[in-house]
Scaffold this active site. Structure first.
Site, PDB file in Angstrom:
ATOM      1  CE1 TYR A  98       1.059  -0.232   4.442  1.00  0.00           C
ATOM      2  CE2 TYR A  98      -0.026   1.899   4.388  1.00  0.00           C
ATOM      3  CZ  TYR A  98       0.793   0.991   5.020  1.00  0.00           C
ATOM      4  OH  TYR A  98       1.353   1.310   6.238  1.00  0.00           O
ATOM      5  CG  LEU A 122       8.225   2.630   4.637  1.00  0.00           C
ATOM      6  CD1 LEU A 122       7.850   1.406   3.824  1.00  0.00           C
ATOM      7  CD2 LEU A 122       6.981   3.428   4.989  1.00  0.00           C
ATOM      8  CD  GLU A 154       9.995   2.009  10.249  1.00  0.00           C
ATOM      9  OE1 GLU A 154       9.858   2.969   9.481  1.00  0.00           O
ATOM     10  OE2 GLU A 154      10.024   0.825   9.875  1.00  0.00           O
ATOM     11  CE  LYS A 174       3.168   3.271   3.255  1.00  0.00           C
ATOM     12  NZ  LYS A 174       3.242   3.197   4.696  1.00  0.00           N
TER      13      LYS A 174
HETATM   14  N1  PMP Z   1       7.568   4.033   8.887  1.00  0.00           N
HETATM   15  C1  PMP Z   1       6.444   3.289   8.881  1.00  0.00           C
HETATM   16  C2  PMP Z   1       6.480   1.921   9.463  1.00  0.00           C
HETATM   17  C3  PMP Z   1       5.250   3.807   8.323  1.00  0.00           C
HETATM   18  O1  PMP Z   1       4.137   3.061   8.309  1.00  0.00           O
HETATM   19  C4  PMP Z   1       5.251   5.116   7.807  1.00  0.00           C
HETATM   20  C5  PMP Z   1       3.995   5.736   7.258  1.00  0.00           C
HETATM   21  N2  PMP Z   1       3.472   5.047   6.210  1.00  0.00           N
HETATM   22  C6  PMP Z   1       6.447   5.845   7.840  1.00  0.00           C
HETATM   23  C7  PMP Z   1       7.582   5.278   8.378  1.00  0.00           C
HETATM   24  C8  PMP Z   1       6.524   7.247   7.262  1.00  0.00           C
HETATM   25  O2  PMP Z   1       6.593   7.174   5.867  1.00  0.00           O
HETATM   26  P1  PMP Z   1       6.018   8.362   4.947  1.00  0.00           P
HETATM   27  O3  PMP Z   1       6.741   9.590   5.348  1.00  0.00           O
HETATM   28  O4  PMP Z   1       6.332   7.923   3.575  1.00  0.00           O
HETATM   29  O5  PMP Z   1       4.539   8.438   5.246  1.00  0.00           O
END
Ligand code: PMP
Length: 287
Positions: free
Chosen positions: A33, A204, A179, A147
């Site tokens: 996603y 991610l 994270e 993701k």
């Molecule tokens: N880490 C994880 C595990 C996430 O789910 C997200 C949000 N989708 C992020 C980091 C932040 O990523 P982004 O800035 O692309 O939303």
């Protein structure tokens, strides 16, 4: 106005949008996603989100059903049909519908679903007050760079955070923060450098993280791209998170301990302002 969602090429009232029982997303979590923020009717960093989607799909060998131009036009049309100018657009692709069997089906067509969530991002109260996080063990698989729609570890981690009175969980492996449950994790040292974990399969690659690092470089804020421990975070001058649906949010407590004086820090505030300015700036003609 009825909420409209996108399913396999059609815009439908949500009540009419049905996914077959044997969808592999439902049975196996076999899909990926993306989530993107919208401000003033503009998608923020859409190219980077679509690039990450392409990568996630390629890594699990699902063909990408649409070109970037098609994805963008569906996103914009969905926001328009829902009257949304500020909020979040979620989109997912699963391997499709087939009798339950672990092997990839020969002829399944990917299932594509997309919805919007209107949300005040720029004026979110949490940006003024800051939020609390608690640390929990990182129980996820070893390909967190993909993701995946398998979010069970994050569901459990974020629920544990909620039950402890916090708004986000920081995931910890070998004593180091990986994270957040749905965000990238940062601290600021007493010397004023930003510390963030380097990209690897352990996290991610956050799109907001990437933009923020670019912005901080442009204004000369020092960056240390390295792992940090929970103890170092307890002792940090500031802490914050980034994500597409929150931009930059100050963290004012970790495991019940205030971060510095327990108020959003100046570097975090500055970075949030820079990010907001970038997100609300008219798109470049070349884009
Ligand atoms: N880490 C994880 C595990 C996430 O789910 C997200 C949000 N989708 C992020 C980091 C932040 O990523 P982004 O800035 O692309 O939303």
């Amino acid at each position: 106005m009825s909420r409209i969602v996108f399913l396999n090429g059609s815009f439908l009232p949500i009540e009419e949008a049905k996914v077959p029982f044997m969808d592999r997303g439902f049975m196996f979590g076999d899909g990926v996603y993306e989530g993107i923020g919208m401000l003033d009717g503009r998608l923020i960093d859409n190219d980077a989100h679509l690039e990450r989607l392409e990568r996630s799909l390629a890594e699990i060998r699902i063909p990408n059903p649409y070109t970037r131009a098609e994805w963008s036009s569906f996103q914009e049309e969905l926001a328009r049909r829902n009257g949304m100018t500020e909020g979040f657009i979620y989109f997912q692709v699963t391997r499709g519908v087939a009798e339950r069997d672990f092997f990839f089906p020969e002829d399944a067509k990917p299932t594509v679903a997309m919805f919007t969530q209107a949300k005040a991002i720029a004026g979110a109260p949490a940006a003024q007050t800051g939020i609390a996080v608690v640390t929990v063990p990182d129980l996820r698989w070893q390909r967190r760079d993909i993701k995946s729609i398998n979010l069970l570890a994050q569901v459990l981690a974020k629920q544990a955070a909620k039950e402890a009175g916090a708004q986000e969980a920081w995931l910890v492996e070998d004593g180091f923060v990986t994270e957040g449950g749905s965000s990238s994790a940062f601290i600021v040292t007493k010397e004023g450098s930003i510390v963030v974990r380097p990209l690897s399969n352990a996290i991610l690659p956050g799109i907001t993280r990437k933009s923020l690092l670019q912005l901080s470089k442009e204004v000369g804020i020092a960056l240390e791209e390295r792992r940090f421990t929970v103890e170092e975070a307890y002792d940090a001058a500031e802490a914050f998170l980034t994500s597409a649906s929150n931009f930059v949010l100050p963290i004012v407590s970790i495991d019940g301990r205030p971060v510095a004086d327990g108020k959003p820090g100046p570097i975090t505030k500055r970075l949030r302002e820079l990010y907001l300015a970038m997100a609300s700036a008219p798109a470049m003609a070349a884009e």
